[in-house]
Design an enzyme around this catalytic site. Structure first.
Site, mmCIF file in Angstrom:
data_model
loop_
_atom_site.group_PDB
_atom_site.id
_atom_site.type_symbol
_atom_site.label_atom_id
_atom_site.label_comp_id
_atom_site.label_asym_id
_atom_site.label_seq_id
_atom_site.Cartn_x
_atom_site.Cartn_y
_atom_site.Cartn_z
ATOM 1 N N CYS A 1 -36.448 -135.604 45.022
ATOM 2 C CA CYS A 1 -34.698 -135.246 45.888
ATOM 3 C C CYS A 1 -35.392 -133.891 46.271
ATOM 4 O O CYS A 1 -34.662 -132.823 46.480
ATOM 5 C CB CYS A 1 -33.917 -135.147 44.852
ATOM 6 S SG CYS A 1 -34.075 -133.743 43.065
ATOM 7 N N CYS B 1 -35.353 -136.140 36.136
ATOM 8 C CA CYS B 1 -34.741 -135.075 37.247
ATOM 9 C C CYS B 1 -33.337 -134.990 36.855
ATOM 10 O O CYS B 1 -32.852 -135.681 36.738
ATOM 11 C CB CYS B 1 -34.600 -135.546 38.566
ATOM 12 S SG CYS B 1 -33.609 -133.773 39.251
ATOM 13 N N CYS C 1 -39.410 -132.680 40.872
ATOM 14 C CA CYS C 1 -38.607 -133.680 41.355
ATOM 15 C C CYS C 1 -39.493 -134.411 43.309
ATOM 16 O O CYS C 1 -39.430 -133.780 44.046
ATOM 17 C CB CYS C 1 -37.020 -134.122 41.563
ATOM 18 S SG CYS C 1 -36.871 -135.439 42.174
ATOM 19 N N CYS D 1 -30.726 -136.035 40.273
ATOM 20 C CA CYS D 1 -31.120 -137.614 40.565
ATOM 21 C C CYS D 1 -31.917 -138.044 39.765
ATOM 22 O O CYS D 1 -31.326 -139.592 39.697
ATOM 23 C CB CYS D 1 -32.031 -137.473 42.182
ATOM 24 S SG CYS D 1 -34.036 -137.535 41.875
ATOM 25 N N ASP E 1 -28.023 -137.234 11.855
ATOM 26 C CA ASP E 1 -28.523 -138.732 12.558
ATOM 27 C C ASP E 1 -30.144 -137.530 12.497
ATOM 28 O O ASP E 1 -30.642 -136.937 13.065
ATOM 29 C CB ASP E 1 -28.755 -137.936 13.674
ATOM 30 C CG ASP E 1 -29.065 -139.212 14.670
ATOM 31 O OD1 ASP E 1 -30.436 -139.674 14.178
ATOM 32 O OD2 ASP E 1 -29.411 -140.021 15.250
#
Length: 412
Positions: free
Chosen positions: A220, A201, A217, A204, A338
């Protein structure tokens, strides 16, 4: 408002003239379009030039990790039904390139601007957009852009207090979290094929639950908002529940999703979905992407895929086996240096295709394909791939600078 702009200051006019001259010199020297160097020079001479050029335009900003160039093109096409449009159609999406694009659009009513994710907040501050379209956020250029949640936070802070109408993808939790700081959001169910960047999430840090197409989520209560526009098969559903057919020359589900978001943007400016979607049919290719070109007596289709989300979408577009596939990967500055993201791509989807590998990082890609139990040939260049490929159209998938290399080689 559009139409009653103040004339540019003498300094701004000088900056525009100098920028155009530098851009023309760069083109004459064969160094590309010149838009970036021209814009840099113009902004050096007048640091406020972007804001000055934007003040008489209805500005629409488009940002995302994937799909922003195509969506910018689709929105621009749709809005031409309502007035002249200026756009950075070639994808120069940082402040210098955007400044160059706007400097060329003195008679425009609308500016449809693709913006690099890192620069969205700053460009929004300078251009006072009427509308901002946010499509997705996923890992890309790992050495340059911070991880996706930090980008989402940057967007969230930058959009707080903006008066713009925000058109946002309800299916991407990172986009929803970023857009939720805005006062005026229109949610679009555009889908999300690549979910690996949104398993926790963003609000949170709890674990996201993903039943079916929904998400929330469990800790939360942050959850998917109810969309007012939606992609449904080959149709766009508008807020009144009417279904409008999508007819595109661009392939794949991802482009239908781009069309759905574009129709929602066009509606903000009074262009009805039917008109917007009909106009989008005119777009055949976007900066060479999806073009079918003739090379060495063969048809090659050029496809751009810059990160795991893009490769996943592209694999869903290609013709079935035994269509030959050429893969090309570089890791230059514009790609991100990368290449660890190669391990996030599911190359087993290419099983049954004859695969040919080229590009600066062909050996990195070869190791990845070996682990995925794919049979492939490493080649020195495009010509060698085409000579060795079995008959039929060839699908060519490349990341950013590799794609530009290929376009130069095929004369596209």
């Amino acid at each position: 408002m559009a139409g009653n702009s103040d004339p540019l200051t003498p300094r701004a006019k000088l900056a525009v003239t100098a920028g155009k001259a530098v851009a023309a010199a760069s083109r004459a020297a064969g160094r590309g379009s010149g838009s970036v160097i021209g814009g840099r020079v113009a902004l050096k001479l007048d640091p406020d030039l972007l804001a000055r050029l934007a003040q008489h335009l209805d500005v629409i900003l488009v940002s995302a990790t994937n799909g922003k160039t195509t969506t910018t093109r689709l929105i621009a096409e749709a809005l031409r039904a309502a007035g002249p449009v200026v756009s950075n159609a070639l994808g120069a999406n940082m402040p210098a390139g955007i400044t160059s694009a706007l400097a060329g659009g003195s008679d425009a009513k609308y500016a449809v601007i693709e913006v690099d994710e890192k620069y969205l907040a700053g460009v929004a501050r300078d251009t006072d957009p009427k509308c901002i379209a946010l499509l997705n956020l996923s890992r890309d250029q790992l050495d340059r852009a911070a991880e996706t949640r930090m980008l989402a936070e940057h967007w969230r802070e930058g959009l707080a207090g903006s008066k713009a109408v925000v058109i946002a993808n309800a299916d991407d939790p990172l986009v929803v979290w970023a857009a939720s700081s805005s006062a005026n959001v229109i949610w679009v169910a555009a889908g999300q094929m690549w979910k690996d960047d949104a398993w926790s999430c963003p609000s949170c840090g709890g674990v996201m639950q993903r039943p079916g197409d929904d998400w929330f989520c469990g800790e939360c209560g942050f959850r998917r908002p109810t969309p007012s526009w939606a992609l449904s098969g080959d149709h766009v559903l508008d807020p009144h529940g009417s279904a409008w057919p999508i007819h595109l020359q661009l392939p794949g589900r991802a482009n239908k999703a781009n069309a759905a978001s574009s129709a929602a943007v066009a509606a903000v400016f009074g262009v009805p979905p039917q008109v917007a979607l009909e106009r989008m049919y005119a777009v055949q290719a976007v900066a060479g992407r999806y073009d079918v070109v003739q090379f060495m007596q063969r048809d090659l289709r050029l496809l751009l895929a810059k990160n795991p989300a893009g490769w996943l979408e592209t694999f869903s577009l290609i013709d079935p086996p035994p269509t030959p596939v050429i893969l090309s990967v570089n890791a230059r500055g514009a790609d991100g240096t990368d290449t660890s993201w190669l391990w996030d791509v599911d190359y087993t989807r290419l099983t049954g295709h004859p695969i040919f590998v080229i590009g600066d990082r062909k050996l990195d890609l070869a190791v990845r394909l070996e682990v995925a139990n794919q049979s492939f040939q490493v080649c020195e260049n495009l010509d060698q791939c085409v000579q060795q490929a079995p008959p039929g159209r060839i699908e060519v998938i490349a990341n950013y600078t590799a794609f530009q290399d290929l376009r130069r080689r095929v004369g596209n």
